[in-house]
Design a protein around this motif. Structure first.
Motif, PDB file in Angstrom:
ATOM      1  N   ILE A 119       0.861  -1.185   0.000  1.00  0.00           N
ATOM      2  CA  ILE A 119       0.000   0.000   0.000  1.00  0.00           C
ATOM      3  C   ILE A 119       0.894   1.231   0.000  1.00  0.00           C
ATOM      4  CG2 ILE A 119      -1.827   1.261   1.197  1.00  0.00           C
ATOM      5  CD1 ILE A 119      -2.534  -1.344   2.643  1.00  0.00           C
ATOM      6  N   ASN A 120       0.728   2.079  -1.001  1.00  0.00           N
ATOM      7  CA  ASN A 120       1.499   3.318  -1.085  1.00  0.00           C
ATOM      8  C   ASN A 120       0.667   4.497  -0.602  1.00  0.00           C
ATOM      9  OD1 ASN A 120       3.814   2.074  -2.253  1.00  0.00           O
ATOM     10  ND2 ASN A 120       2.776   2.062  -4.244  1.00  0.00           N
ATOM     11  N   GLN A 121       1.348   5.540  -0.191  1.00  0.00           N
ATOM     12  CA  GLN A 121       0.680   6.732   0.335  1.00  0.00           C
ATOM     13  C   GLN A 121      -0.284   7.309  -0.708  1.00  0.00           C
ATOM     14  OE1 GLN A 121       3.248  10.041   1.314  1.00  0.00           O
ATOM     15  NE2 GLN A 121       1.940  10.640   3.009  1.00  0.00           N
ATOM     16  N   GLY A 122      -1.490   7.616  -0.274  1.00  0.00           N
ATOM     17  CA  GLY A 122      -2.495   8.205  -1.161  1.00  0.00           C
ATOM     18  C   GLY A 122      -3.352   7.201  -1.900  1.00  0.00           C
ATOM     19  N   GLU A 123      -3.002   5.915  -1.832  1.00  0.00           N
ATOM     20  CA  GLU A 123      -3.810   4.898  -2.503  1.00  0.00           C
ATOM     21  C   GLU A 123      -5.058   4.603  -1.686  1.00  0.00           C
ATOM     22  OE1 GLU A 123      -1.409   1.945  -5.364  1.00  0.00           O
ATOM     23  OE2 GLU A 123      -1.068   1.576  -3.232  1.00  0.00           O
ATOM     24  N   LYS A 124      -6.151   4.379  -2.389  1.00  0.00           N
ATOM     25  CA  LYS A 124      -7.419   3.988  -1.764  1.00  0.00           C
ATOM     26  C   LYS A 124      -7.828   2.666  -2.404  1.00  0.00           C
ATOM     27  CE  LYS A 124      -8.892   8.737  -0.794  1.00  0.00           C
ATOM     28  NZ  LYS A 124      -7.662   9.405  -1.206  1.00  0.00           N
ATOM     29  N   ILE A 125      -7.666   1.595  -1.660  1.00  0.00           N
ATOM     30  CA  ILE A 125      -7.788   0.246  -2.218  1.00  0.00           C
ATOM     31  C   ILE A 125      -9.003  -0.463  -1.638  1.00  0.00           C
ATOM     32  CG2 ILE A 125      -6.634  -1.985  -2.496  1.00  0.00           C
ATOM     33  CD1 ILE A 125      -3.969  -0.474  -1.962  1.00  0.00           C
ATOM     34  N   ALA A 126      -9.807  -1.069  -2.514  1.00  0.00           N
ATOM     35  CA  ALA A 126     -10.911  -1.930  -2.079  1.00  0.00           C
ATOM     36  C   ALA A 126     -10.504  -3.376  -2.307  1.00  0.00           C
ATOM     37  CB  ALA A 126     -12.178  -1.613  -2.860  1.00  0.00           C
ATOM     38  N   TYR A 131      -6.673  -4.328 -10.206  1.00  0.00           N
ATOM     39  CA  TYR A 131      -7.270  -3.483 -11.235  1.00  0.00           C
ATOM     40  C   TYR A 131      -7.034  -2.032 -10.821  1.00  0.00           C
ATOM     41  CZ  TYR A 131      -9.826  -7.796 -12.333  1.00  0.00           C
ATOM     42  OH  TYR A 131     -10.153  -9.092 -12.652  1.00  0.00           O
ATOM     43  N   ARG A 132      -6.369  -1.251 -11.633  1.00  0.00           N
ATOM     44  CA  ARG A 132      -6.037   0.134 -11.290  1.00  0.00           C
ATOM     45  C   ARG A 132      -7.113   1.081 -11.819  1.00  0.00           C
ATOM     46  NH1 ARG A 132      -1.311   0.139  -8.855  1.00  0.00           N
ATOM     47  NH2 ARG A 132       0.066  -1.653  -9.195  1.00  0.00           N
ATOM     48  N   GLY A 133      -8.129   1.275 -11.012  1.00  0.00           N
ATOM     49  CA  GLY A 133      -9.254   2.123 -11.382  1.00  0.00           C
ATOM     50  C   GLY A 133     -10.351   1.970 -10.347  1.00  0.00           C
ATOM     51  N   ASN A 134     -11.511   2.615 -10.581  1.00  0.00           N
ATOM     52  CA  ASN A 134     -12.603   2.510  -9.619  1.00  0.00           C
ATOM     53  C   ASN A 134     -13.428   1.243  -9.884  1.00  0.00           C
ATOM     54  OD1 ASN A 134     -14.071   3.144 -11.892  1.00  0.00           O
ATOM     55  ND2 ASN A 134     -14.766   5.133 -11.169  1.00  0.00           N
ATOM     56  N   TYR A 135     -14.555   1.132  -9.206  1.00  0.00           N
ATOM     57  CA  TYR A 135     -15.344  -0.098  -9.293  1.00  0.00           C
ATOM     58  C   TYR A 135     -15.926  -0.302 -10.696  1.00  0.00           C
ATOM     59  CZ  TYR A 135     -18.749  -3.695  -8.158  1.00  0.00           C
ATOM     60  OH  TYR A 135     -19.468  -4.869  -8.137  1.00  0.00           O
ATOM     61  N   ALA A 136     -16.349   0.788 -11.331  1.00  0.00           N
ATOM     62  CA  ALA A 136     -16.893   0.681 -12.692  1.00  0.00           C
ATOM     63  C   ALA A 136     -15.822   0.145 -13.651  1.00  0.00           C
ATOM     64  CB  ALA A 136     -17.400   2.044 -13.159  1.00  0.00           C
ATOM     65  N   TYR A 137     -14.580   0.622 -13.486  1.00  0.00           N
ATOM     66  CA  TYR A 137     -13.465   0.147 -14.316  1.00  0.00           C
ATOM     67  C   TYR A 137     -13.212  -1.341 -14.059  1.00  0.00           C
ATOM     68  CZ  TYR A 137      -8.632  -0.317 -15.999  1.00  0.00           C
ATOM     69  OH  TYR A 137      -7.501  -0.738 -16.637  1.00  0.00           O
ATOM     70  N   TYR A 138     -13.277  -1.725 -12.780  1.00  0.00           N
ATOM     71  CA  TYR A 138     -13.069  -3.127 -12.403  1.00  0.00           C
ATOM     72  C   TYR A 138     -14.088  -4.036 -13.097  1.00  0.00           C
ATOM     73  CZ  TYR A 138     -14.485  -7.142  -9.551  1.00  0.00           C
ATOM     74  OH  TYR A 138     -14.898  -8.386  -9.139  1.00  0.00           O
ATOM     75  N   LEU A 139     -15.372  -3.630 -13.084  1.00  0.00           N
ATOM     76  CA  LEU A 139     -16.411  -4.456 -13.704  1.00  0.00           C
ATOM     77  C   LEU A 139     -16.134  -4.660 -15.195  1.00  0.00           C
ATOM     78  CD1 LEU A 139     -19.684  -3.030 -12.119  1.00  0.00           C
ATOM     79  CD2 LEU A 139     -18.594  -5.226 -11.616  1.00  0.00           C
TER      80      LEU A 139
END
Length: 622
Positions: A26-33, A230-238
């Protein structure tokens, strides 16, 4: 800057590896689900990364310059302490500093130099408005009595208190396990905005898809083979996962065809095996391994035939209910129509669970009456559904209800087959229930309710403890369900997908009956002047045409009156739907083809709306 790193991480239970050899950072500023199926090990992985549990293999390293705070699903809180004592616990350095300053102020003998040192530290840590932050945070999370003992709090209140204590520690890295559970929508949106800050670093497990989509910039899926990033939000993941699954299926099919071809070559002339190409033999075994990999396309199947529903379903007449001199429900009436799917929303403690308990006659209202149709069969999936016997085996628990189940297509299947459709593998059927994960137990409780063939489903917070795959299937089932549905939920995505009607708890026990899903209702609150009211205002501001003398004006016919009433409702809904589509269009999170289709739909809807408005004005003149 790297905040947390893990190498070769593994955890086993009863000699079976839950996962092994995971590498993660985990790097600084990352928001991971972190997402994955129930029982995959998401919560276990969070505990290992937070150093709340020791790994059986590998190592977790925290950067010494960062402060990491972990929120488990079931926080441990001392029941004998007050809310204030928990917030100002010594484990929170900032709270400890503020407490020292307050004690120094009331002690006349306190050392002057020490006081100067504390005040300097208060400056360094920006702690002067800390107490104000405490009160604001607790207020946003619905905790107002700071002298209340933690032991007297409900499970949801304890969780909100744990969230407040975590936020007020002002960590560098948040590790959160289902942070939105037991929060109302208002609190979820407040937390969403807080965690969306640029300087926030977090790792979370959540089933709230809107929450994930609006906060996270990286999705990590925990699969049996390891972690997929997956490097993106949930919509990108889908989008990317669908592409990946499609490619995997194609590759698997190619490997099987190639293996059959190479197998024929391998079997040919076995006496001459020594002369065959060694590299081709090695390649065959690699292809065989690829073709033998089991593609996990198993999916939860929900289909059940409900009891026949008559014309009278459920009627609530002038319902009122009070508790401890507080009015929870004030003069509410509703006659349920067939196939209505209603979402019940409001703040925690507003009375949502009270309403559904009254509806299914588990609670008698203070005033008013409840009339239940003779053919109505309730299926009530509550937050505290009937407890499961931990000693019972899965198959025993199900067979206590029935040995056979009738499905939606009219076919009858055995209890064993029904368990398999709920993703309980046959080898699990004789597993004691006490060994199931929280999500698996909730899935089993839902299975038991559906086996009773209800035609009116009442669901109280059904999204808690279910993984996202299960939620998707549950949503599809409820959309196609031929009976009635009433659901209490704080999951905005779930409400939007399932419900076509909203009961919204507002101030002083008033319930607003709103046609549309949750987003429609929310937009209407932000834009309180309705489309119909807007037309009225336009009409009043224009020069009225000269009509016939009053005596000669005709009245609306019966059919025209009905048309006029229908148009008012249709114009309202059309305006809200156009607003929703325009908000989607402006979000910019869609592929070009989808945007083009959406723009065309908006144009078509606006043209239709104009036609309805003209007809409404024409009838209103009469």
């Amino acid at each position: 800057m790297n905040c947390i790193s893990a190498e070769g991480l593994g955890k086993s239970y009863n000699e079976t590896w839950l996962f092994s050899n995971l590498n993660f950072g985990i790097n600084q500023g990352e928001k991971i689900a972190l997402i994955g199926k129930n029982g995959a090990g998401k919560s276990t992985l969070l505990r290992l990364l937070a150093k709340a549990e020791i790994a059986d293999r590998g190592e977790v390293v925290h950067n010494n310059l960062v402060k990491v705070v972990y929120l488990p699903q079931e926080p441990l809180i001392n029941p004998d302490l007050t809310v204030w004592q928990i917030i100002f616990d010594e484990s929170n350095p900032l709270a400890k500093l503020v407490s020292e300053f307050e004690m120094a102020q009331i002690d006349p003998n306190f050392c002057h130099d020490k006081m100067a040192e504390i005040m300097g530290e208060m400056d360094n840590q920006n702690a002067w408005d800390y107490e104000e932050q405490v009160r604001e945070t607790l207020s946003k999370l619905g905790i107002t009595d700071l002298e209340q003992k933690a032991g007297s709090l409900s499970g949801g209140q304890k969780r909100r208190l744990a969230i407040a204590a975590m936020l007020l520690m002002q960590p560098d890295v948040f590790i959160l396990d289902e942070p939105t559970n037991h929060l109302d929508i208002e609190a979820i949106e407040w937390l969403e905005n807080l965690l969306n800050g640029k300087n926030v670093t977090l790792l979370l497990v959540s089933h709230d898809r809107y929450f994930i989509d609006r906060i996270c910039n990286r999705i990590v899926e925990l699969e049996p083979a390891g972690l997929v990033i997956y490097r993106g939000n949930y919509a990108y993941y889908l989008e990317k996962k669908a592409e990946r699954m499609q490619m995997a299926a194609v590759e698997h099919g190619k490997a099987k065809l190639l293996m059959l071809k190479e197998l024929e070559w391998m079997r040919r002339q076995p006496q001459a095996r020594g002369t065959k190409s060694k590299s081709r033999i090695e390649a065959f075994y690699e292809i065989k391994d690829k073709a033998s990999v089991k593609v996990d396309n198993q999916k939860l199947e929900l289909s059940i035939r409900g009891a026949r529903q008559g014309s009278k379903i459920l009627e609530l007449h002038h319902i009122q209910h009070s508790f401890n001199d507080q009015t929870l429900i004030k003069d509410f009436s509703h006659v349920f129509k067939n196939k209505e799917k209603i979402g019940v929303v409001g703040k925690n403690g507003a009375g949502k669970s009270t309403l559904i308990n009254i509806a299914c006659e588990l609670l008698k209202p203070t005033k008013g009456s409840v009339v239940v149709g003779q053919t109505t069969v309730f299926g009530y999936f509550s937050q505290n559904s009937a407890p499961l016997n931990p000693e019972n085996r899965l198959i025993e628990e199900v067979r206590e209800i029935a040995d056979h189940v009738q499905m939606g297509n009219g076919k009858t299947i055995t209890a064993v087959q029904f368990l398999e459709r709920f993703l309980f593998r046959r080898e699990q059927h004789y597993t004691p229930i006490g060994k199931l994960s929280g999500g698996e137990k909730r899935r089993l409780q839902l299975l038991k309710i559906l086996m009773t063939a209800p035609n009116f489903l009442i669901l109280d917070e059904p999204t808690n403890d279910f993984d996202i795959d299960t939620l998707n299937v549950l949503e599809d089932f409820l959309e196609a369900f031929e009976g009635n549905v009433m659901v209490v939920s704080h999951d905005r995505y779930f409400l939007d997908k399932v419900c076509d009607h909203v009961f919204a708890f507002e101030e002083q026990g008033k319930i607003k009956d709103y046609p549309g899903n949750y987003t429609d209702y929310r937009l209407s609150k932000e834009k309180p002047i309705t489309v119909v009211e807007d037309i009225k205002q336009k009409k009043e501001n224009t020069i009225q045409p000269t009509g016939l003398p009053e005596a000669e004006k005709r009245k609306l016919s019966f059919n025209e009156k009905r048309e006029f009433e229908r148009l008012s409702s249709e114009i309202e809904k059309a305006g809200i739907e156009i607003n929703r589509m325009q908000a989607e269009l402006n979000s910019g999170n869609m592929p070009y083809t989808t945007l083009t289709t959406l723009a065309y739909d908006i144009e078509k809807s606006q043209a239709l709306l104009e036609e309805k408005e003209l007809r409404w004005l024409e009838l209103s003149e009469i």
